[in-house]
Design a protein around this motif. Sequence first.
Motif, PDB file in Angstrom:
ATOM      1  N   ALA B 174       0.851  -1.193   0.000  1.00 39.96           N
ATOM      2  CA  ALA B 174       0.000   0.000   0.000  1.00 39.96           C
ATOM      3  C   ALA B 174       0.885   1.240   0.000  1.00 39.96           C
ATOM      4  N   ASP B 175       0.389   2.277  -0.610  1.00 35.41           N
ATOM      5  CA  ASP B 175       1.051   3.579  -0.522  1.00 35.41           C
ATOM      6  C   ASP B 175       0.275   4.416   0.475  1.00 35.41           C
ATOM      7  N   TRP B 176       1.008   5.077   1.318  1.00 33.98           N
ATOM      8  CA  TRP B 176       0.375   5.814   2.420  1.00 33.98           C
ATOM      9  C   TRP B 176       1.082   7.153   2.549  1.00 33.98           C
ATOM     10  N   GLN B 177       0.328   8.172   2.632  1.00 37.53           N
ATOM     11  CA  GLN B 177       0.918   9.512   2.621  1.00 37.53           C
ATOM     12  C   GLN B 177       0.051  10.425   3.468  1.00 37.53           C
ATOM     13  N   ARG B 178       0.673  11.179   4.354  1.00 37.07           N
ATOM     14  CA  ARG B 178      -0.133  12.159   5.058  1.00 37.07           C
ATOM     15  C   ARG B 178       0.717  13.267   5.644  1.00 37.07           C
ATOM     16  N   PHE B 180       1.316  15.758   8.843  1.00 36.63           N
ATOM     17  CA  PHE B 180       1.115  15.819  10.288  1.00 36.63           C
ATOM     18  C   PHE B 180       1.120  17.257  10.795  1.00 36.63           C
ATOM     19  N   GLY B 184       5.269  17.410  10.696  1.00 36.32           N
ATOM     20  CA  GLY B 184       5.877  16.905   9.472  1.00 36.32           C
ATOM     21  C   GLY B 184       4.887  16.271   8.522  1.00 36.32           C
ATOM     22  N   SER B 185       5.442  15.550   7.572  1.00 37.43           N
ATOM     23  CA  SER B 185       4.611  14.810   6.629  1.00 37.43           C
ATOM     24  C   SER B 185       5.438  13.645   6.136  1.00 37.43           C
ATOM     25  N   ALA B 186       4.776  12.651   5.619  1.00 40.87           N
ATOM     26  CA  ALA B 186       5.524  11.468   5.212  1.00 40.87           C
ATOM     27  C   ALA B 186       4.777  10.692   4.150  1.00 40.87           C
ATOM     28  N   LEU B 188       4.882   6.751   2.835  1.00 38.56           N
ATOM     29  CA  LEU B 188       5.415   5.436   3.176  1.00 38.56           C
ATOM     30  C   LEU B 188       4.942   4.408   2.165  1.00 38.56           C
ATOM     31  N   LYS B 190       4.204   0.530   2.122  1.00 35.81           N
ATOM     32  CA  LYS B 190       3.995  -0.540   3.105  1.00 35.81           C
ATOM     33  C   LYS B 190       3.875  -1.884   2.402  1.00 35.81           C
ATOM     34  N   LYS B 554       7.247  -1.078   6.661  1.00 33.59           N
ATOM     35  CA  LYS B 554       6.974   0.178   5.958  1.00 33.59           C
ATOM     36  C   LYS B 554       8.290   0.922   5.789  1.00 33.59           C
ATOM     37  N   ARG B 555       8.422   1.552   4.629  1.00 32.48           N
ATOM     38  CA  ARG B 555       9.650   2.293   4.348  1.00 32.48           C
ATOM     39  C   ARG B 555       9.291   3.703   3.904  1.00 32.48           C
ATOM     40  N   LEU B 556      10.060   4.625   4.421  1.00 29.24           N
ATOM     41  CA  LEU B 556       9.882   6.001   3.985  1.00 29.24           C
ATOM     42  C   LEU B 556      10.289   6.119   2.525  1.00 29.24           C
TER      43      LEU B 556
END
Lengths: 559, 559
Positions: B174-178, B180, B184-186, B188, B190, B554-556
């Motif tokens: 999965a691709d996950w992005q948000r 904060f 910050g923001s990230a 990932l 997964k 999960k990887r950045l």
Amino acid sequence: MSCLFETHNATLEKALDACTKRYAWSAYPESPSRKFHGDTAASAGKSRFESLLDQDYPLEQPGEIGRTGAEVSPYTRQPLGIRYPKVDVDQLYPAIEKAMPAWRDTSVETRTGVCLEILDRCAQQLFVNAHATMHTAGQSYIMAFAGSGANALDRGLEALSYAYKAMKDIPTTADWQRDFGAAGSAKLNKRYRLMPRGVSVAVCCATFPLWNGYPALTASLATGNPVVMKPHPSAILPVALFVSVCREVLSEAGFDPNLVTLVADTREEPATLPLLKHPHTAIIDFTGSPSFGNWIEENCRNAQVYTETAGCNSVIIESTDDLTAMASAIAHSLCQASAQMCTSVQNIHIPANGILVNGERVSFDAVAQALVAAVESHLSDTKTAAFLCGALVTDDTYDTLARLRDSAQQRGRLLRDSGPYSHPDFPNARTATPLMIEVTQAESDLYREELFGPVSFLIKGDDADNCLEAATRDARECGAITSHVYSSDPEFLDRAEQAYYLAGASVACNLVGMPINFAAAYSDFHVTGLNPAGNACLTDLAFVASRFRIVQSKRLVTD
Amino acid sequence: MSCLFETHNATLEKALDACTKRYAWSAYPESPSRKFHGDTAASAGKSRFESLLDQDYPLEQPGEIGRTGAEVSPYTRQPLGIRYPKVDVDQLYPAIEKAMPAWRDTSVETRTGVCLEILDRCAQQLFVNAHATMHTAGQSYIMAFAGSGANALDRGLEALSYAYKAMKDIPTTADWQRDFGAAGSAKLNKRYRLMPRGVSVAVCCATFPLWNGYPALTASLATGNPVVMKPHPSAILPVALFVSVCREVLSEAGFDPNLVTLVADTREEPATLPLLKHPHTAIIDFTGSPSFGNWIEENCRNAQVYTETAGCNSVIIESTDDLTAMASAIAHSLCQASAQMCTSVQNIHIPANGILVNGERVSFDAVAQALVAAVESHLSDTKTAAFLCGALVTDDTYDTLARLRDSAQQRGRLLRDSGPYSHPDFPNARTATPLMIEVTQAESDLYREELFGPVSFLIKGDDADNCLEAATRDARECGAITSHVYSSDPEFLDRAEQAYYLAGASVACNLVGMPINFAAAYSDFHVTGLNPAGNACLTDLAFVASRFRIVQSKRLVTD
């Protein structure tokens, strides 16, 4: 189809989609900003919290035999003075059981609709919940608002979505017809009914009272089981507020409010065991210490048991392209909520001969100093420190800190001592900054268990692979909920992923620029169930599929 | 995608659809007719069976420390003389564990494809399986061919379908992005990996060696767990033939055959406990006696336990429009497989003052006589009797019959005595016709447990509701896998359905003109898990969802 289900159906559909695709999404507001809530919501929430202090909590339940509760605010160190019903379990259960049939016999959509409405109604009381969570769990205001608000509610919606999906997997009826040759032929009409298991008990923890409380409740309630919420004695109010919402929504929807009840207690007079051991308790959700969690897994044989406990979460530092960003990210985890989160980092494994930073060797000591400096930076002004660290949920943590300070001096090196920080709003707040200890793997008895609170170890390994071996062994043998690896070497990352995979632990790689403790609903499978940090995952199909059973009837159809 | 998966994908898709809509369907041939199998298949199967007798069974497994096996044909009463590997479990397990990684790490499609091929390959040896089942479990040829063939394979495919569905519920990535906000923001990436629990042990029963064997194997193997098949000492051969197919298909697909192994034993030297208690046993599927099943549920705490045992299946006769058809249907259950099936009827509740048949009152005695007459009719010629009753799997049943005959004379009335019937093909066959005993509810200690074999009770109740109360109480307290009600009163049927529902038992209404013992794969949820007759259902999501866990990484992602 029930009206509440229709009202919230779009939310449920979106949640189901998010669970399937596992992207970032939230159904609830994470920010307390007046942009979203208007000018009065924040102060109204605070006033509501204050109005509850030094009172009987407004909750009437069967089996009340007095009042109980001894919560003390970690911020003011003053008793909250809230008196909750003290309940005789043997009187309570018959009332709960009276409530069951109508709930059991209604439709999946009706039950799901009620649960959706409960979550939505909770989302409307996030301000009072934030104050209640601050002054019990010790969370900072912003974490109490978001982490114990939207982030926790999302977990509840996630569990509800899985429960809905598992229930809808079973049709309500089927037509079945076949020929048996010489033995005849038949046409049957079949009906499948979902049957709850029985009373579900949710034991909540002190630091995140509802993070597991919401999903435990929605998973069990949606599948037809009444739920007894058993808060930790030091964090009753957030759970009580939740129970009040549940009872209100259930009543409004025409159901018996005793489908959701509260059993509060004090440390001195605990009430958990009679609930766990009650012969009609069929499901137990537990969040708390590994020792009690294990005891429940071993001894509560007649109930379905779902545990989330704790382990020794680790970081392995192999290399990085950005020492400052990495140190800041790790230090954030050491500070956040005073490391009282189930995702807080405790054990930081670093090769004795240092690491490569952008190809240049940086010594162990320099990495250690970068981490210490990053912690100092997070604590540099008291407002940020307060925002990040919150308060300690219990005085016991001071004992842990004292004990570990001694150990550090005898068996390792004290890299950073812990001390209180001054909270700008609450001068009496029970605070502590991170205690950071350097040790070798020879002192592993010190760190191969959860040390609750802001204690961390910088552990010298022979090399990165030795660090990996130690950290994954600890995860497998002592449990881990989160594990981190920092490396700019793709091969090491692959090796690390594989090693954690085999240890039955999930791993995050190179997380910087975000709060690394964050576990995302709909995306992160929280707890693997494969290591001692818990036997269940929040949330997967296994978390919900056994909470109900299927009973069928079939009738011959004669044409 | 694996080639085997593609080959059988249409079958899987159809099975998934059948599970969802629950109509009648079979993926495998139920009839042994030469129309479907050609002229030589039947005799080839028989020859293959005969070629196995008095030999070492051709199976080589690690840890063999000799040979074992003491099967005796219920038809010839002669030892089969087949010698199976006698296995040292402590030598076997390391070999199994060596086989695990490649299987664990391959795709869901590859594992599912191998399981589909195994079932298909088993469907090609139904004739030899039929002879093997006859001469161990004592089933008649036709039941051994269909009931232990297609009907059992369908359960295997059903379980496989659920396992596939549960695994495919989890995406692989999965691709996950948000964002904060200030934190910050990230972004990932997964990855979700399915992790098997460990070694799965399937304990099979004597009378239907593979009915639970197939689903236990497919559910565990598809989800990545190696499976040890532990047949009942008196019915090893069908399981051994199955294990051989599994090992052959696994090898051909490039996997280690030790992913499926056989541990055979004798009554005198049982091998089950070392398997159940082995620290690496993570899953146990058990079919057999309630007492052993309960013991496992209580004592094998470190494994996931799925049991199907037995209870006291009942019939309630309130009224009927067709006494002859009803009596014939019930009598069929009393005779079929000498009432050694988990769906066989034992307790027949009839109001003392009789029932209405088409509006006319018919006395208890007349109903009883109709049932006895229907049994006689099913036994009227030896060919039909043999076809229907088969043989007794154990001599112990004669002791049960003798004991109950005595009880009948002292505490009730012997309505029909049991005796052997002459088998047309096997003069030495171990046979027994139904023993039918009239009692009142005062003698309930006689019938409130499974009496294995052709023993039934005609139990006088005060009235139909009293019969219903007694039968549902027995189901709740002593277990039931099937329950039947005959009534032409829709209100009584509704009441009965509700009462069984509350007892946690499934119920069938007015079944005539078909074998009422029949449980349909893809349609009937077999065993509710809510009464003492077992804790698991064949098959639902709960049967499969906990056989694997999810580990994530999960990887950045840096742009």
